[in-house]
Design a protein around this motif. Sequence first.
Motif, PDB file in Angstrom:
ATOM      1  N   THR A 114      -5.411   4.387 -10.752  1.00 29.51           N
ATOM      2  CA  THR A 114      -3.942   3.691 -11.291  1.00 29.51           C
ATOM      3  C   THR A 114      -4.266   2.617 -12.072  1.00 29.51           C
ATOM      4  OG1 THR A 114      -2.917   5.070  -9.349  1.00 29.51           O
ATOM      5  CG2 THR A 114      -1.605   3.201 -10.799  1.00 29.51           C
ATOM      6  N   LEU A 115      -3.559   2.478 -13.280  1.00 31.14           N
ATOM      7  CA  LEU A 115      -3.670   1.318 -14.349  1.00 31.14           C
ATOM      8  C   LEU A 115      -2.018   0.932 -14.428  1.00 31.14           C
ATOM      9  CD1 LEU A 115      -4.562  -0.531 -16.546  1.00 31.14           C
ATOM     10  CD2 LEU A 115      -4.312   1.329 -18.160  1.00 31.14           C
ATOM     11  N   SER A 224      -3.479   3.890  -4.357  1.00 34.65           N
ATOM     12  CA  SER A 224      -3.800   3.105  -5.730  1.00 34.65           C
ATOM     13  C   SER A 224      -2.795   2.543  -6.298  1.00 34.65           C
ATOM     14  CB  SER A 224      -4.247   4.474  -6.427  1.00 34.65           C
ATOM     15  OG  SER A 224      -3.307   5.303  -6.951  1.00 34.65           O
ATOM     16  N   MET A 225      -1.614   2.730  -6.170  1.00 37.60           N
ATOM     17  CA  MET A 225      -0.537   2.034  -6.648  1.00 37.60           C
ATOM     18  C   MET A 225      -0.346   0.828  -5.793  1.00 37.60           C
ATOM     19  SD  MET A 225       2.347   4.643  -8.000  1.00 37.60           S
ATOM     20  CE  MET A 225       2.475   5.933  -6.613  1.00 37.60           C
ATOM     21  N   TRP A 226      -0.458   0.926  -4.330  1.00 35.41           N
ATOM     22  CA  TRP A 226      -0.585  -0.478  -3.638  1.00 35.41           C
ATOM     23  C   TRP A 226      -1.540  -1.246  -4.117  1.00 35.41           C
ATOM     24  CZ3 TRP A 226       0.006   2.697   1.507  1.00 35.41           C
ATOM     25  CH2 TRP A 226       1.189   3.211   1.738  1.00 35.41           C
ATOM     26  N   CYS A 228      -2.867  -1.581  -6.953  1.00 43.59           N
ATOM     27  CA  CYS A 228      -2.476  -2.354  -8.282  1.00 43.59           C
ATOM     28  C   CYS A 228      -1.713  -3.635  -7.854  1.00 43.59           C
ATOM     29  CB  CYS A 228      -1.886  -1.266  -9.095  1.00 43.59           C
ATOM     30  SG  CYS A 228      -2.720  -0.180  -9.932  1.00 43.59           S
ATOM     31  N   LYS A 229      -0.502  -3.364  -7.162  1.00 40.66           N
ATOM     32  CA  LYS A 229       0.148  -4.374  -6.636  1.00 40.66           C
ATOM     33  C   LYS A 229      -0.393  -5.578  -5.988  1.00 40.66           C
ATOM     34  CE  LYS A 229       4.626  -1.682  -6.802  1.00 40.66           C
ATOM     35  NZ  LYS A 229       4.107  -0.451  -7.124  1.00 40.66           N
ATOM     36  N   ILE A 230      -1.402  -5.221  -5.226  1.00 38.10           N
ATOM     37  CA  ILE A 230      -2.237  -6.422  -4.580  1.00 38.10           C
ATOM     38  C   ILE A 230      -3.046  -7.103  -5.465  1.00 38.10           C
ATOM     39  CG2 ILE A 230      -4.325  -6.650  -3.053  1.00 38.10           C
ATOM     40  CD1 ILE A 230      -1.805  -6.393  -1.231  1.00 38.10           C
ATOM     41  N   ALA A 231      -3.626  -6.530  -6.418  1.00 36.68           N
ATOM     42  CA  ALA A 231      -4.572  -7.196  -7.480  1.00 36.68           C
ATOM     43  C   ALA A 231      -4.020  -8.244  -8.335  1.00 36.68           C
ATOM     44  CB  ALA A 231      -5.104  -6.037  -8.587  1.00 36.68           C
ATOM     45  N   GLU A 232      -4.904  -9.182  -8.555  1.00 36.62           N
ATOM     46  CA  GLU A 232      -4.378 -10.509  -9.613  1.00 36.62           C
ATOM     47  C   GLU A 232      -4.580  -9.705 -10.781  1.00 36.62           C
ATOM     48  OE1 GLU A 232      -6.451 -14.243  -8.801  1.00 36.62           O
ATOM     49  OE2 GLU A 232      -7.470 -13.213  -7.194  1.00 36.62           O
ATOM     50  N   ASP A 265      -8.243  -4.397   6.240  1.00 44.00           N
ATOM     51  CA  ASP A 265      -7.215  -4.799   5.128  1.00 44.00           C
ATOM     52  C   ASP A 265      -6.598  -3.506   4.743  1.00 44.00           C
ATOM     53  OD1 ASP A 265      -7.823  -7.474   5.414  1.00 44.00           O
ATOM     54  OD2 ASP A 265      -9.546  -7.569   3.728  1.00 44.00           O
ATOM     55  N   GLN A 266      -7.057  -2.504   4.612  1.00 46.40           N
ATOM     56  CA  GLN A 266      -6.497  -1.336   4.184  1.00 46.40           C
ATOM     57  C   GLN A 266      -5.260  -0.922   5.112  1.00 46.40           C
ATOM     58  OE1 GLN A 266      -9.125   2.111   3.377  1.00 46.40           O
ATOM     59  NE2 GLN A 266     -10.526   0.630   2.589  1.00 46.40           N
ATOM     60  N   GLY A 267      -5.444  -1.259   6.346  1.00 48.33           N
ATOM     61  CA  GLY A 267      -4.541  -1.062   7.380  1.00 48.33           C
ATOM     62  C   GLY A 267      -3.066  -1.995   7.160  1.00 48.33           C
ATOM     63  N   PHE A 268      -3.600  -3.305   6.977  1.00 48.64           N
ATOM     64  CA  PHE A 268      -2.547  -4.442   6.604  1.00 48.64           C
ATOM     65  C   PHE A 268      -1.891  -3.802   5.320  1.00 48.64           C
ATOM     66  CE2 PHE A 268      -1.644  -8.018   3.826  1.00 48.64           C
ATOM     67  CZ  PHE A 268      -1.098  -8.664   4.776  1.00 48.64           C
ATOM     68  N   ILE A 269      -2.596  -3.365   4.331  1.00 50.57           N
ATOM     69  CA  ILE A 269      -1.800  -3.259   3.220  1.00 50.57           C
ATOM     70  C   ILE A 269      -0.697  -1.955   3.471  1.00 50.57           C
ATOM     71  CG2 ILE A 269      -1.920  -2.030   0.831  1.00 50.57           C
ATOM     72  CD1 ILE A 269      -4.553  -3.692   0.604  1.00 50.57           C
ATOM     73  N   HIS A 270      -1.060  -0.881   4.206  1.00 51.28           N
ATOM     74  CA  HIS A 270      -0.403   0.295   4.548  1.00 51.28           C
ATOM     75  C   HIS A 270       1.009  -0.294   5.215  1.00 51.28           C
ATOM     76  CE1 HIS A 270      -2.171   4.143   3.892  1.00 51.28           C
ATOM     77  NE2 HIS A 270      -3.558   3.256   3.330  1.00 51.28           N
ATOM     78  N   ARG A 271       0.794  -1.175   6.272  1.00 56.65           N
ATOM     79  CA  ARG A 271       1.842  -1.538   6.979  1.00 56.65           C
ATOM     80  C   ARG A 271       2.765  -2.628   6.358  1.00 56.65           C
ATOM     81  NH1 ARG A 271      -2.276  -2.895  10.512  1.00 56.65           N
ATOM     82  NH2 ARG A 271      -1.840  -5.314  10.228  1.00 56.65           N
TER      83      ARG A 271
END
Length: 370
Positions: A114-115, A224-226, A228-232, A265-271
């Motif tokens: 996702t871009l 994949s969209m999450w 993107c939002k986490i990325a710098e 960290d994937q679990g953290f991002i989901h929550r």
Amino acid sequence: MPLYMDCHDTPGIKIHEAEKAHLKDLAVQEKYDVKYISYWVNEESGKVFCLMKAPNKEAIRKTHLLANGIETCNIVEVEGGLYSAFMGKDLRDRDDLVVDKNGNPDGGFRFILTLDIYAVTRLTDFIDFDELKLPQQPLEAAERFILKNNGNIVNQLSYDRVIAVFKTPESCILCAKEIQKEFQSHQVQYTSNEWNFKFTMGLCIGEPVATTDDQIFQKALNESMWYCKIAENGKIVIPIEFEEISILCKTEMDEPGISIIDKSDQGFIHRLFDHINMNISNVDFTIDKLSKEMRLSRAQLYRKLNSMSNTSPVQFVRDIRLRYALNLIKERELSISEIAYELGFSNPSYFAKCFKNKYGISPSKIKVKV
């Protein structure tokens, strides 16, 4: 009849066992007016996916139960175009098992890129919403690299997001890196005196039907969209599973422009996104409340999020709300003040200030064509 896909969680399953089960399904399918078309077996994950036409989900459940005495983990109705975009053209052996062009079993998993890319304008006069878009060059470049790496554009869901699917993790990562390099080295070419843009990419591994999905690859698309939002800005975020399944991926991921997300960290991002999305309209949703729901102290939440995205929780939540705001403006169903309240801003003036800081123009100066 509608088209469906289902999934079976069968640890230790072997292809020859799946073939026998499929033949049993074929033997009884007419009883419930079901027509099985093809199936995928992923021995490593123990997952089996079936594609069929049926009058409803209950008919599929009954067929599997009668033929093999098994329950399905989940069944989703599939739109034909979306199915083709994700899965490509099916190559099947004589028993309907989906295989690749070399005759090897296709495990059904796909690799999603996702871009996210958005423009910032320096224009101060009223502009049409259609003008708050990117120049075509970066979007055309992204499409060129996706096709070069044997990817398929699933859907350009909005003017600022492109989603592509690949059959191998290596092609997915190489494509992301080529887009990143192109954007970073030619970004000046893609701007004028009025325009600038930022971008992020999120990659993930997806199975066609997960246990909680309502549509194919729903879980993977969300992830994949999450990411993107986490990325710098300018970075690619990739889950560690890419590194675990491919030596080439491990080599390609060892670079400064890539952030690797481990399993904890994937679990953290989901929550995190679950809580933010549930409270997107809540004016009283504070970082203290988010911290409490995440079962972290405010300081722990700050450190965790800052280490991933180099941003504070306050800014992170605000940016998510502002991305929603842009889409609501396009829909023209709410006034600017109503959008502000809908997205949890208690003060429309503060909302307008935040919007201008992010996109370079006040929301009230964006016109939408009828």
